[in-house]
Write a protein that holds these residues in place. Structure first.
Motif, PDB file in Angstrom:
ATOM      1  N   LYS A   7     -25.062  13.328   8.749  1.00  0.00           N
ATOM      2  CA  LYS A   7     -26.158  13.240   7.877  1.00  0.00           C
ATOM      3  C   LYS A   7     -27.449  13.169   8.472  1.00  0.00           C
ATOM      4  O   LYS A   7     -27.764  12.423   9.461  1.00  0.00           O
ATOM      5  CB  LYS A   7     -25.923  12.033   6.778  1.00  0.00           C
ATOM      6  CG  LYS A   7     -26.931  12.000   5.609  1.00  0.00           C
ATOM      7  CD  LYS A   7     -26.676  10.649   5.029  1.00  0.00           C
ATOM      8  CE  LYS A   7     -27.406  10.699   3.666  1.00  0.00           C
ATOM      9  NZ  LYS A   7     -27.424   9.481   2.959  1.00  0.00           N
ATOM     10  N   ASP A   8     -28.486  14.217   8.252  1.00  0.00           N
ATOM     11  CA  ASP A   8     -29.539  14.284   8.714  1.00  0.00           C
ATOM     12  C   ASP A   8     -30.189  13.177   8.325  1.00  0.00           C
ATOM     13  O   ASP A   8     -30.566  12.835   7.192  1.00  0.00           O
ATOM     14  CB  ASP A   8     -30.322  15.499   8.296  1.00  0.00           C
ATOM     15  CG  ASP A   8     -31.835  15.822   9.009  1.00  0.00           C
ATOM     16  OD1 ASP A   8     -32.634  14.926   8.943  1.00  0.00           O
ATOM     17  OD2 ASP A   8     -31.677  16.928   9.384  1.00  0.00           O
ATOM     18  N   PRO A   9     -30.829  11.979   9.162  1.00  0.00           N
ATOM     19  CA  PRO A   9     -31.719  10.949   8.823  1.00  0.00           C
ATOM     20  C   PRO A   9     -32.865  11.042   8.043  1.00  0.00           C
ATOM     21  O   PRO A   9     -33.344  10.351   7.340  1.00  0.00           O
ATOM     22  CB  PRO A   9     -31.731  10.217  10.176  1.00  0.00           C
ATOM     23  CG  PRO A   9     -31.472  11.188  11.018  1.00  0.00           C
ATOM     24  CD  PRO A   9     -30.739  12.304  10.723  1.00  0.00           C
ATOM     25  N   VAL A  10     -33.482  12.377   8.312  1.00  0.00           N
ATOM     26  CA  VAL A  10     -34.788  12.674   7.835  1.00  0.00           C
ATOM     27  C   VAL A  10     -34.505  13.144   6.342  1.00  0.00           C
ATOM     28  O   VAL A  10     -35.186  12.686   5.311  1.00  0.00           O
ATOM     29  CB  VAL A  10     -35.838  13.555   8.499  1.00  0.00           C
ATOM     30  CG1 VAL A  10     -36.746  13.976   7.712  1.00  0.00           C
ATOM     31  CG2 VAL A  10     -35.735  12.925   9.801  1.00  0.00           C
ATOM     32  N   GLY A  12     -31.523  13.722   4.794  1.00  0.00           N
ATOM     33  CA  GLY A  12     -30.399  13.419   3.870  1.00  0.00           C
ATOM     34  C   GLY A  12     -29.299  14.431   3.704  1.00  0.00           C
ATOM     35  O   GLY A  12     -28.298  14.061   3.216  1.00  0.00           O
ATOM     36  N   LYS A  14     -26.406  16.798   4.293  1.00  0.00           N
ATOM     37  CA  LYS A  14     -25.031  16.508   5.004  1.00  0.00           C
ATOM     38  C   LYS A  14     -24.415  17.562   5.671  1.00  0.00           C
ATOM     39  O   LYS A  14     -24.608  18.836   5.195  1.00  0.00           O
ATOM     40  CB  LYS A  14     -24.014  15.832   4.027  1.00  0.00           C
ATOM     41  CG  LYS A  14     -24.260  14.525   3.420  1.00  0.00           C
ATOM     42  CD  LYS A  14     -23.602  14.027   2.403  1.00  0.00           C
ATOM     43  CE  LYS A  14     -24.190  12.635   2.140  1.00  0.00           C
ATOM     44  NZ  LYS A  14     -23.676  12.262   0.554  1.00  0.00           N
TER      45      LYS A  14
END
Length: 123
Positions: A7-10, A12, A14
């Motif tokens: 999941k991309d932390p910036v 979101g 997936k």
């Protein structure tokens, strides 16, 4: 089948990262199921029917990919590789063949089922 869900932390968003021979499965997850919980449920129900022997084969047509589930295995194939109308120019034939080889993935029903349930929990 080796895979990892991220999941991309910036943003979101997936992502599904798969080994080379199963990359199409990752693209299928991202494009067909990531934003479509009803499609995910539909695929899980189809898997359940096949695993219980209540169906022999199920084809699920998506926007970009078609999933074929049988009692033994699954096939994820890009719609472009399925529905290409012949008449491909000779100079593009090799590129299309390479695309076709990358546009399909096969795996066992049980492995696919475990992976899909993991994706459902991840989502």
């Amino acid at each position: 089948m080796e895979y990892e869900f991220l999941k991309d932390p910036v943003t979101g968003i997936k992502k599904a990262s798969f080994s080379f021979e199963h990359q199409v499965v990752g693209h299928w997850l991202e494009s067909e199921l990531s934003q479509n919980s009803s499609m995910l449920q539909h695929v899980l129900e189809a898997l359940d029917l096949l695993q219980k022997g209540k169906a022999k084969e199920k084809k699920i047509l998506g926007k970009e990919f078609t999933l074929t589930i049988s009692a033994e295995d699954i096939i994820v194939q890009s719609n472009a590789s399925i529905y290409t109308n012949g008449g491909i120019p000779e100079e593009l034939a090799e590129d299309v063949q390479n695309f076709d080889e990358q546009g399909v993935a096969y795996c066992g029903l049980e492995d696919f089922s475990v992976m899909l349930k993991s994706w459902a929990k991840f989502n």
